[in-house]
Design a protein around this motif. Structure first.
Motif, PDB file in Angstrom:
ATOM      1  N   ILE A 237       0.849  -1.192   0.000  1.00  0.00           N
ATOM      2  CA  ILE A 237       0.000   0.000   0.000  1.00  0.00           C
ATOM      3  C   ILE A 237       0.884   1.242   0.000  1.00  0.00           C
ATOM      4  N   ARG A 238       0.708   2.098  -0.980  1.00  0.00           N
ATOM      5  CA  ARG A 238       1.458   3.348  -1.055  1.00  0.00           C
ATOM      6  C   ARG A 238       0.845   4.383  -0.115  1.00  0.00           C
ATOM      7  N   TRP A 292      -7.133  -5.070  16.636  1.00  0.00           N
ATOM      8  CA  TRP A 292      -7.907  -4.702  15.436  1.00  0.00           C
ATOM      9  C   TRP A 292      -7.802  -3.210  15.144  1.00  0.00           C
ATOM     10  N   LEU A 293      -6.975  -2.498  15.893  1.00  0.00           N
ATOM     11  CA  LEU A 293      -6.575  -1.116  15.595  1.00  0.00           C
ATOM     12  C   LEU A 293      -7.767  -0.163  15.469  1.00  0.00           C
ATOM     13  N   GLY A 294      -8.848  -0.471  16.153  1.00  0.00           N
ATOM     14  CA  GLY A 294     -10.007   0.419  16.100  1.00  0.00           C
ATOM     15  C   GLY A 294     -10.754   0.376  14.786  1.00  0.00           C
ATOM     16  N   LEU A 295     -10.502  -0.646  13.965  1.00  0.00           N
ATOM     17  CA  LEU A 295     -11.170  -0.766  12.659  1.00  0.00           C
ATOM     18  C   LEU A 295     -12.484  -1.520  12.812  1.00  0.00           C
ATOM     19  N   GLY A 296     -13.240  -1.562  11.728  1.00  0.00           N
ATOM     20  CA  GLY A 296     -14.496  -2.304  11.720  1.00  0.00           C
ATOM     21  C   GLY A 296     -15.722  -1.464  11.440  1.00  0.00           C
ATOM     22  N   GLY A 297     -15.533  -0.157  11.240  1.00  0.00           N
ATOM     23  CA  GLY A 297     -16.680   0.689  10.918  1.00  0.00           C
ATOM     24  C   GLY A 297     -17.331   1.262  12.157  1.00  0.00           C
ATOM     25  N   VAL A 298     -18.660   1.438  12.082  1.00  0.00           N
ATOM     26  CA  VAL A 298     -19.399   2.056  13.190  1.00  0.00           C
ATOM     27  C   VAL A 298     -19.247   1.235  14.464  1.00  0.00           C
ATOM     28  N   ARG A 299     -19.348  -0.084  14.311  1.00  0.00           N
ATOM     29  CA  ARG A 299     -19.139  -0.968  15.459  1.00  0.00           C
ATOM     30  C   ARG A 299     -17.722  -1.534  15.359  1.00  0.00           C
ATOM     31  N   MET A 300     -16.814  -0.941  16.109  1.00  0.00           N
ATOM     32  CA  MET A 300     -15.416  -1.363  16.022  1.00  0.00           C
ATOM     33  C   MET A 300     -15.284  -2.832  16.407  1.00  0.00           C
ATOM     34  N   TRP A 301     -14.418  -3.524  15.665  1.00  0.00           N
ATOM     35  CA  TRP A 301     -14.193  -4.929  15.974  1.00  0.00           C
ATOM     36  C   TRP A 301     -13.550  -5.095  17.339  1.00  0.00           C
ATOM     37  N   THR A 302     -13.982  -6.106  18.032  1.00  0.00           N
ATOM     38  CA  THR A 302     -13.348  -6.497  19.289  1.00  0.00           C
ATOM     39  C   THR A 302     -12.837  -7.920  19.122  1.00  0.00           C
ATOM     40  N   ARG A 303     -12.048  -8.350  20.058  1.00  0.00           N
ATOM     41  CA  ARG A 303     -11.566  -9.728  19.999  1.00  0.00           C
ATOM     42  C   ARG A 303     -12.731 -10.685  20.235  1.00  0.00           C
ATOM     43  N   ASP A 304     -12.945 -11.595  19.304  1.00  0.00           N
ATOM     44  CA  ASP A 304     -14.012 -12.566  19.465  1.00  0.00           C
ATOM     45  C   ASP A 304     -13.518 -13.947  19.086  1.00  0.00           C
ATOM     46  N   GLU A 305     -14.247 -14.946  19.524  1.00  0.00           N
ATOM     47  CA  GLU A 305     -13.821 -16.324  19.318  1.00  0.00           C
ATOM     48  C   GLU A 305     -13.709 -16.672  17.841  1.00  0.00           C
ATOM     49  N   ALA A 306     -14.649 -16.195  17.039  1.00  0.00           N
ATOM     50  CA  ALA A 306     -14.684 -16.580  15.633  1.00  0.00           C
ATOM     51  C   ALA A 306     -13.487 -16.056  14.848  1.00  0.00           C
ATOM     52  N   ARG A 334      -1.347   3.547  15.519  1.00  0.00           N
ATOM     53  CA  ARG A 334      -2.714   3.829  15.056  1.00  0.00           C
ATOM     54  C   ARG A 334      -2.642   4.193  13.574  1.00  0.00           C
ATOM     55  N   PRO A 335      -3.377   3.479  12.737  1.00  0.00           N
ATOM     56  CA  PRO A 335      -3.296   3.760  11.301  1.00  0.00           C
ATOM     57  C   PRO A 335      -3.884   5.118  10.951  1.00  0.00           C
ATOM     58  N   PRO A 336      -3.297   5.812   9.981  1.00  0.00           N
ATOM     59  CA  PRO A 336      -3.860   7.106   9.551  1.00  0.00           C
ATOM     60  C   PRO A 336      -5.212   6.904   8.879  1.00  0.00           C
ATOM     61  N   GLY A 337      -6.020   7.953   8.890  1.00  0.00           N
ATOM     62  CA  GLY A 337      -7.371   7.865   8.339  1.00  0.00           C
ATOM     63  C   GLY A 337      -7.413   7.427   6.889  1.00  0.00           C
ATOM     64  N   ALA A 338      -6.412   7.842   6.105  1.00  0.00           N
ATOM     65  CA  ALA A 338      -6.412   7.514   4.678  1.00  0.00           C
ATOM     66  C   ALA A 338      -6.253   6.029   4.412  1.00  0.00           C
ATOM     67  N   LEU A 339      -5.778   5.271   5.400  1.00  0.00           N
ATOM     68  CA  LEU A 339      -5.540   3.834   5.200  1.00  0.00           C
ATOM     69  C   LEU A 339      -6.603   2.952   5.840  1.00  0.00           C
ATOM     70  N   ARG A 340      -7.486   3.536   6.615  1.00  0.00           N
ATOM     71  CA  ARG A 340      -8.402   2.727   7.409  1.00  0.00           C
ATOM     72  C   ARG A 340      -9.347   1.891   6.543  1.00  0.00           C
ATOM     73  N   THR A 344      -9.355  -2.086   6.595  1.00  0.00           N
ATOM     74  CA  THR A 344     -10.603  -2.726   7.009  1.00  0.00           C
ATOM     75  C   THR A 344     -11.021  -3.784   5.995  1.00  0.00           C
ATOM     76  N   LEU A 345     -10.897  -3.479   4.722  1.00  0.00           N
ATOM     77  CA  LEU A 345     -11.258  -4.432   3.669  1.00  0.00           C
ATOM     78  C   LEU A 345     -10.396  -5.691   3.755  1.00  0.00           C
ATOM     79  N   ILE A 346      -9.089  -5.514   3.934  1.00  0.00           N
ATOM     80  CA  ILE A 346      -8.182  -6.654   4.050  1.00  0.00           C
ATOM     81  C   ILE A 346      -8.526  -7.486   5.287  1.00  0.00           C
ATOM     82  N   ALA A 347      -8.749  -6.797   6.396  1.00  0.00           N
ATOM     83  CA  ALA A 347      -9.033  -7.504   7.646  1.00  0.00           C
ATOM     84  C   ALA A 347     -10.375  -8.223   7.593  1.00  0.00           C
TER      85      ALA A 347
END
Length: 499
Positions: A237-238, A292-306, A334-340, A344-347
């Motif tokens: 990623i550039r 998960w670096l605060g990613l995941g959209g409106v509901r940020m991802w948390t550590r979960d079993e799945a 913390r990732p910059p806003g331009a990369l979030r 998120t798509l990769i994750a």
């Protein structure tokens, strides 16, 4: 630009140093900061000495780096050093020019540095009491410390020793009995093996790290040596005139590990649930170990079993320190806003694939020569009330058994429906969550004997046109664990029957 009279506002040395001690270092993160300096200095061997010492622990670190003359040593003791904005070489793991001082004084009230380059030996002591009474000054000792690392330093062409004494309660190492202290040391060992695993394992410049004479083993978060680890495509990623690389991994399901010890080791310090997510590296030194670096959209991802099997490697160049907001302890990013959005798509893709591996218990029998693709026994149907699980009526064994019943299989289907409506999903989920995953199935001899008899009886319903090997594989397709002994037992009994 504002102009006018200037006034000096010097910090209060004791207040400043006390505040710096509270930055939140643990013994392992403080030692990691010292090892950063050793690696930057070109060291290939780092030794750490840390013993209980009857409840008054003393820590020391010796490296075989290029060492310093007195002017360089004085500069290294200056708070801030060259600062975060200076241009650093690729192998420089420094960031703020604070680590040597803040890390050391977070653990002890006095630090001593002895360093040698060519034939020049220099030493300096930074003592909190001295700073409190005389300001931000260090002292040059009249005599070198009596420590075996200093003796070793004198026999080398270049080296550096850092000694922490007067270790106090801030470190968490005082007040422990001997047993608790050395248990704590194992946690330090595990942390350093995780942070520097790419140096220890040779993915970066090879560095040997010893703690109390025993080599620290590198822990690979991605289990790249395991044949069942899935590597997703590397993405570059550039950003900001340079590039970072992102590589997702899906780790193996629990029943792909040989035993519980191997599975627990792959989980890493803190366990499987803690170690999911992004692993952020700078100069191949680990900064963030699962987040998960605060990613995941409106509901940020948390550590979960799945998502416990999803781990993503991110390699940052030093030029992106500011954009990723690397902190003083080099433990957060913390990732910059331009990369979030891109991250998120990769994750999301990685999490989805990890969920499929986690939810599917095994991938067929681990028996040499057997097929590894199995039609599922359970099917998940999404409805208004959530997922409903149904037994796959088209599974070969179930089809064969139904066809063998004189009533057309109606009674058998009724039994299957009863089982489906009484699957204790909530209890299973609770128990799996509390035990950090489904345990690896190990068949005891009595279980093998009983299960082999049941499977042989069921095999009688399968078509006579398929071979013996195909019959057995059909019966074993969805059973978890190592099925080699079970298959051999079935073959033995069928051989006796045919004999």
């Amino acid at each position: 630009m504002l102009t006018g009279r200037t006034i000096e506002i010097p910090p209060k040395p004791f207040a400043l140093i006390t505040s710096l001690r509270g930055l939140g270092y643990s013994p392992e993160t403080a030692l990691a900061d010292l090892i950063d300096n050793s690696i930057t200095a070109g060291s290939t061997d780092v030794e750490i000495d840390l013993h209980w010492n009857d409840g008054d622990p003393v820590a020391a670190l010796l490296d075989n780096g290029h060492g310093m003359n007195e002017a360089q040593l004085i500069d290294a003791m200056r708070l801030g050093g060259d600062g975060p904005d200076c241009i650093r070489s690729e192998g420089d793991l420094g960031r703020f020019g604070m680590g040597l001082k803040t890390a050391s004084l977070s653990q002890s009230r006095r630090m001593t540095i002895v360093t040698k380059v060519a034939e020049s030996v220099s030493a300096v002591v930074l003592d909190i009491e001295t700073v409190a009474n005389k300001g931000w000054i260090a002292t040059v000792p009249d005599n070198l410390p009596d420590h075996h690392y200093v003796t070793a330093l004198l026999s080398r062409p270049s080296a550096t020793v850092v000694i922490w004494d007067r270790i106090d309660e801030l470190s968490g190492l005082t007040g422990l009995n001997k047993e608790a202290f050395y248990i704590r040391l194992e946690g330090i060992r595990a942390h350093l093996g995780m942070v520097f695993h790419r140096f220890i394992n040779g993915d970066a410049r090879s560095v040997s790290i010893l703690l109390n004479g025993r080599a620290i083993k590198g822990w690979d978060p991605f289990q790249t040596a395991h044949t069942a680890t899935t590597e997703l495509p590397l993405e570059r990623i550039r950003h900001g005139g340079t590039a970072l690389s992102v590589k997702p991994y899906i780790l193996p399901h629990r029943d792909r590990f040989e035993n519980d010890a191997e599975y627990e080791s792959a989980g890493g310090p803190g366990g499987w649930a803690t170690r999911q997510g992004f692993y952020v590296y700078r100069g191949k030194r680990l900064l963030v170990a699962g987040s998960w670096l605060g990613l995941g959209g409106v509901r940020m991802w948390t550590r979960d079993e799945a998502s416990r099997l999803a781990r993503i490697q991110v390699d940052l160049p030093a030029e992106l320190d500011r954009d990723w907001r690397i902190d003083v302890r080099k433990s957060q990013a913390r990732p910059p806003g331009a990369l979030r959005a891109r991250l998120t798509l990769i994750a999301r893709r990685c999490r989805e694939e990890a969920r499929e591996v986690f939810a599917f218990r095994g991938r067929g029998p681990r028996v040499k020569g057997s097929q590894h693709t199995a039609p599922p026994i359970w099917l998940a149907n999404q409805g208004l009330k959530g997922s409903q699980y149904r037994i796959n009526r088209e599974h070969p064994a179930i089809v064969a058994y139904r066809q063998a019943k004189n009533d057309g299989g109606r009674g058998f289907d009724a039994i299957l429906s009863l089982i489906e409506r009484n699957v204790p999903i909530e209890r299973i989920w609770l128990e799996v969550s509390e035990s950090e995953g489904v345990a690896t199935t190990v068949f005891e001899p009595d279980e093998i004997a009983k299960l082999s008899d049941q499977l042989i009886e069921l095999s009688k319903a399968l078509p006579e046109t398929i071979s013996l090997s195909q019959r057995i594989d059909t019966l074993l397709l969805n059973l978890p664990g190592d099925l080699t002994k079970l298959k051999l037992e079935i073959l033995r009994k069928l051989g006796e029957d045919n004999g």
